[in-house]
Design an enzyme around this catalytic site. Structure first.
Site, PDB file in Angstrom:
ATOM      1  N   GLU A 174       0.819  -1.212   0.000  1.00 17.51           N
ATOM      2  CA  GLU A 174       0.000   0.000   0.000  1.00 17.51           C
ATOM      3  C   GLU A 174       0.853   1.262   0.000  1.00 17.51           C
ATOM      4  O   GLU A 174       0.565   2.219  -0.721  1.00 17.51           O
ATOM      5  CB  GLU A 174      -0.950   0.001   1.206  1.00 17.51           C
ATOM      6  CG  GLU A 174      -2.026  -1.072   1.174  1.00 17.51           C
ATOM      7  CD  GLU A 174      -3.099  -0.807   0.135  1.00 17.51           C
ATOM      8  OE1 GLU A 174      -3.065   0.261  -0.522  1.00 17.51           O
ATOM      9  OE2 GLU A 174      -3.975  -1.670  -0.039  1.00 17.51           O
ATOM     10  N   THR A 211      -0.935   1.119 -10.908  1.00 12.73           N
ATOM     11  CA  THR A 211      -2.155   0.490 -10.392  1.00 12.73           C
ATOM     12  C   THR A 211      -2.931   1.425  -9.486  1.00 12.73           C
ATOM     13  O   THR A 211      -4.096   1.174  -9.189  1.00 12.73           O
ATOM     14  CB  THR A 211      -1.808  -0.815  -9.644  1.00 12.73           C
ATOM     15  OG1 THR A 211      -2.988  -1.593  -9.462  1.00 12.73           O
ATOM     16  CG2 THR A 211      -1.150  -0.525  -8.300  1.00 12.73           C
ATOM     17  N   GLU A 229     -18.111  -6.074  -3.188  1.00 12.11           N
ATOM     18  CA  GLU A 229     -16.773  -6.653  -3.131  1.00 12.11           C
ATOM     19  C   GLU A 229     -16.735  -8.033  -3.777  1.00 12.11           C
ATOM     20  O   GLU A 229     -15.763  -8.382  -4.452  1.00 12.11           O
ATOM     21  CB  GLU A 229     -16.306  -6.722  -1.679  1.00 12.11           C
ATOM     22  CG  GLU A 229     -14.842  -7.018  -1.515  1.00 12.11           C
ATOM     23  CD  GLU A 229     -13.945  -5.847  -1.893  1.00 12.11           C
ATOM     24  OE1 GLU A 229     -12.733  -5.935  -1.669  1.00 12.11           O
ATOM     25  OE2 GLU A 229     -14.458  -4.840  -2.428  1.00 12.11           O
TER      26      GLU A 229
END
Length: 924
Positions: free
Chosen positions: A118, A455, A350
């Protein structure tokens, strides 16, 4: 199962539908406002904390939420992640202010343990993009820029490097920015977490001249691949010390998704053909073992057995990746399938179960994920397809209607109830708003630039990267002089053998042949290749700056690597067809059934509306199925007085023709083909036709017809409505004595579609509507498209019936071999009259489609609020966890529109949602 598709040579113009420029610009400005609403509230209520809590109007600090806190370090994450979006919006004043705030407030000398993945994609990638924008646009700034942001990037990368010191070279998932890897840190990491670092680390190497960053991230990528299965698939979770797979489910969703993306983008950015070879092989394995219709299932990496039939929100990036490869038709089909879920649910949950047509329990949330918006943007750049931009409008409407609150945009805790969650992840500003803004701003310079999006949506211009390989910032220069060989043998270097040798199935780590420093020095970072356009593809591809150099096929596998597909799997469809003995004037090609046959005919929207005007009836708009023939409807629509045909089915001479002139005529379904029915009514001078169905299942589909003379000759629009709605119109017509009943036929607006879908949920026709909006979800396999020139074969062009056409074709093609099989053996003894019950198996068309070139990439082988889910966690590279699948089960290919069923026979014929049927067999 092979189905016959007759595609005639007459050319039919493509859909002329488009969103007017004025509306696009209005949407662009609406998205600009969305960004500032989120950004300004973050700066007012949260900065310098990392993220905004939009319901509380406060900043988000670590709250004991497990992995959700791994992105928090107190270093203004949202500002760093989203500052390059300000550059996209052209606000250089605020960009420069943000630049100064980062210099003043951001420091990484903090004893916080963070996610390597992250922090790399959000913080490191954000800093690199900011540096590039500041350096490239220094003339737009009021003060000189001296590379301070690049210095910050180097500092951050150095603090992440200890994570790579493992026996395998696969990094730990978390690292402390001061003390390194915590002593009791778990050795478990997911494939995407370890394999989605090369873009940011590699760009840093190119900008500083220090190869160690590219080296360690590249090794991690290839170390994962070295442990692939014999089916060329990687697992989901691995032990970084032993290299043993802890979870062996393989897919393109959570835990693996961006691994594929960075294999390909690593090749593009660094001209690394070894990464290309890995990508080609991995991509072919996905298509062979995971693809079923437009969907990609999660399977066991060793057996290929289906483990989950979930459509995950993170999988929605895949169409965008396929756009880069030039695989536009496959991308479009998967994109429209995801769009069907978005329209049905309002968002992408999700995880969505394809077998139950419902969100997976425990995974019904939507944390403002941008992957679907990313694919929307990229696919539109390639196609200029009206439906794709319409999907972008849907995204904006859903966000504005359900997520906008006083202090920003809140995530959806449950797509069923639209309950909100107090979080606004930084990617909402860095990706969602950026992609939507560029979608609606067709003239933006970035839409014509040679660049790669990371990304996380950060901008990497290829020309800049190649022209500025060695940056001279003070800290970067000092770093280049530092001996970086301290990683030593604990981080072994990948060599070419990691991709060309057999998969490492033992789980043990490979021996290092050289240090990481030596490996990257011997393999210099080469300039990225120029872009090229898809001028050889038959799909109408526009100039697409995001389609990179076509990937050449990998070399043939050695005999020891040959393997046959699992008996439970079907080979990926191929567009390549080898036909011998083909007479002049014929062309034959194989079409994957995942490509809806109607896409060959034209691109029509899958939903229409019938509305009674001046009516006191409050039941609202009627969902209608449009037709594949005749003029297209518009959002403005066309209105007229309603009349009823006699005879009701409209298949024979209309006895009340004089009363139908200029009217919208209602007919019953049955007795003849749709096209015959519409053509008969058209002779009366009617302005439009409404066909009343004989069922109320809620499905919508394109009405097609089996008679070739119908296509291109019908001049009035037509739609079909459910039986109950037809009865409603009949009742209104019978009750009208003094004034006519007026109806409107139109395409729905985004808001009208949303309302109709909500009503479908209330009426219990929700599942059918989901399936219908997905266009087609047929069984895996192929269709044969037979094209002929009527000027060469006039007897075929005027044959009339399908039966006669089939008889003549059987005679003319009796000596033809298709991919080594005779024409007769491929189609068997079935005649069209025996197949009328199979929806859409023999549509007649009006377009001429060229024989496509062989595929560029071929298979290598033959063959609730907080969502702290502690049980069954799936490693999620976007900071989330998803519910684990239930016990293993097999879901074979399915044969009709809608979610697959575990009871489906994979050998049954295709039953797509186009209808060409006759009475008692679903007749028109």
């Amino acid at each position: 199962v092979l189905c016959i598709m007759f595609v005639l040579s007459q050319t039919k113009p493509a859909s002329s539908l488009t969103i007017p420029r004025e509306e696009r610009l209005r949407l662009r400005e609406e998205v600009r406002g969305m960004f500032y609403h989120g950004y300004n509230n973050y700066m007012e209520h949260a900065f310098p904390l990392d993220e905004l809590k939009p319901l509380s109007c406060t900043g988000r600090a670590p709250e004991g939420r497990g992995s959700l806190d791994d992105i928090l370090g107190g270093f203004a994450l949202t500002l760093v992640d989203s500052l390059d979006t300000l550059a996209v919006l052209g606000n250089w004043t605020e960009f420069e202010r943000g630049l100064d705030l980062i210099k003043e407030h951001v420091s990484f000398h903090r004893s916080v343990t963070v996610s390597v993945f992250e922090i790399t994609i959000r913080m490191l990638g954000g800093l690199l993009s900011i540096h590039i924008q500041a350096d490239t646009n220094s003339h737009k700034l009021t003060k000189p820029y001296h590379g301070e942001i690049l210095d910050l990037a180097v500092d951050l990368a150095e603090r992440l490097m200890p994570a790579f010191r493992t026996p395998t070279g696969i990094p730990f998932s978390r690292v402390n920015l001061v003390s390194g890897v915590p002593p009791k840190e778990s050795p478990e990491t997911c494939t995407a977490g370890a394999g989605t670092l090369i873009v940011e680390f590699g760009v840093l190497s190119k900008l500083t001249g220090d190869p160690s960053y590219l080296n360690v991230s590249r090794h991690a990528l290839l170390a994962l691949w070295q442990r692939r299965s014999t089916l060329n698939m990687v697992g989901n979770v691995i032990n970084v010390n032993s290299g043993v797979w802890l979870r062996q489910d393989s897919g393109i969703g959570a835990g693996i998704d961006s691994y594929f993306e960075y294999l390909y983008k690593g090749y593009v950015l660094f001209n690394d053909y070894e990464l290309l070879q890995v990508f080609n092989t991995a991509y072919a394995a996905v298509r062979r073992h995971q693809k079923k219709g437009p969907w990609y299932y999660t399977v066991h990496m060793h057996s290929g057995q289906v483990m989950k039939d979930w459509a995950e929100a993170l999988m929605a990036f895949w169409p965008g990746l396929q756009v880069s490869l030039g695989h536009i038709e496959e991308a479009s089909n998967t994109f429209m399938a995801f769009y069907s879920i978005w329209k049905a649910q309002g968002f992408l949950p999700e995880a969505f179960s394809l077998s139950s047509s419902q969100p997976v329990s425990g995974a019904s949330y939507y944390p403002l994920r941008p992957e679907f918006a990313e694919s929307t943007y990229l696919l539109y750049q390639a196609t200029r397809d009206y439906r794709v931009m319409t999907a972008g409008k849907s995204i904006v409407r859903s966000l504005q209607r359900h997520c906008k609150v006083d202090c920003g945009y809140a995530a959806i805790a449950d797509v069923n109830t639209k309950r909100l969650e107090d979080r606004m992840d930084s990617f909402f500003l860095s990706e969602m708003c950026k992609y939507l803004f560029l979608l609606f701003d067709e003239e933006h310079e970035l839409n014509k630039a040679n660049l790669v999006f990371s990304t996380e949506g950060h901008i990497i211009p290829l020309n800049y990267l190649n022209a500025r390989t060695h940056n001279t910032s003070s800290r970067a220069a000092a770093k280049r002089d530092k001996d970086t060989s301290s990683l030593g043998s604990s981080s072994p270097s990948p060599t070419s053998s990691s991709t060309t040798s057999s998969p490492n199935t033992s789980g043990s780590s490979s021996k290092a042949s050289s240090t990481t420093k030596e490996a990257i020095t011997n393999k210099a970072v080469s300039p990225a290749h120029p872009l090229c356009y898809a001028d050889s593809y038959t799909y109408p591809v526009h100039d697409n700056p995001f389609m990179y150099k076509p990937a050449p096929p990998p070399p043939p596998p050695s005999p020891s690597h040959q393997q046959q597909p699992s008996s439970t799997q079907q080979a990926a469809p191929s567009n390549v067809v080898f036909a011998s003995g083909l007479p002049a004037g014929f062309n034959i090609r194989i079409v994957p059934t995942s490509m809806n046959a109607q896409n060959i005919l034209d691109d029509r929207l899958m939903l229409a509306v019938v509305r009674m005007l001046d009516s006191e009836d409050s039941r609202g708009d009627m969902i209608a199925s449009p037709a594949a023939f005749g003029p297209e409807l518009t959002e403005e629509g066309m209105a007229g007085d309603l009349a009823f045909a006699d005879p009701p089915h409209g298949c024979t001479t209309i006895t009340n023709a004089a009363a139908l002139e200029g009217k919208v005529v209602l007919v019953d379904r049955g007795e003849c083909y749709f096209g015959e029915k519409i053509r008969m009514v058209e002779k009366t001078g009617a302005s439009a036709v409404i066909v009343g169905d004989n069922v109320d299942d809620g499905a919508v589909f394109l009405m097609t017809d089996g008679l070739e003379e119908t296509h291109g000759h019908i001049t009035i629009p037509s739609v079909m409505i459910a039986h109950k709605h037809a009865s409603q119109l009949k009742s209104a017509l019978a009750a009208a004595t003094d004034s006519p009943v007026r109806v409107l036929l139109k395409l729905p607006t985004i808001e009208e579609e949303d309302d109709m879908i909500e009503r479908a949920k209330e009426e219990g026709t929700h599942a059918s509507l989901i399936a219908s909006l997905g266009q087609s979800m047929p069984a895996a396999g192929n269709q044969i498209a037979i094209e002929f020139d009527p000027s060469v074969h006039p007897d075929l062009g005027g044959s009339g019936s399908q039966e006669k056409l089939m008889e003549l074709l059987m005679q003319k093609l009796s000596g033809v071999q298709i991919n080594g099989q005779s024409f007769q053996s491929l189609i068997g003894s079935k005649q069209p009259s025996q197949q009328k019950g199979n929806r859409g198996t023999i549509p007649a068309g009006g377009t001429k489609t060229k024989l496509p070139p062989p595929e560029i990439i071929e298979p290598e082988d033959e063959e609730d609020d907080d969502h702290d889910h502690d049980d069954g966690l799936a490693c999620d590279p976007e900071g989330e966890t998803t519910a684990q699948a239930p016990s293993h089960h097999t879901l074979d290919t399915h044969t009709q529109a809608g979610p697959p069923s575990s009871q489906t026979n994979p050998n049954t014929p295709d039953q797509s949602i186009q209808q060409t049927d006759t009475e008692n067999d679903d007749v028109g």
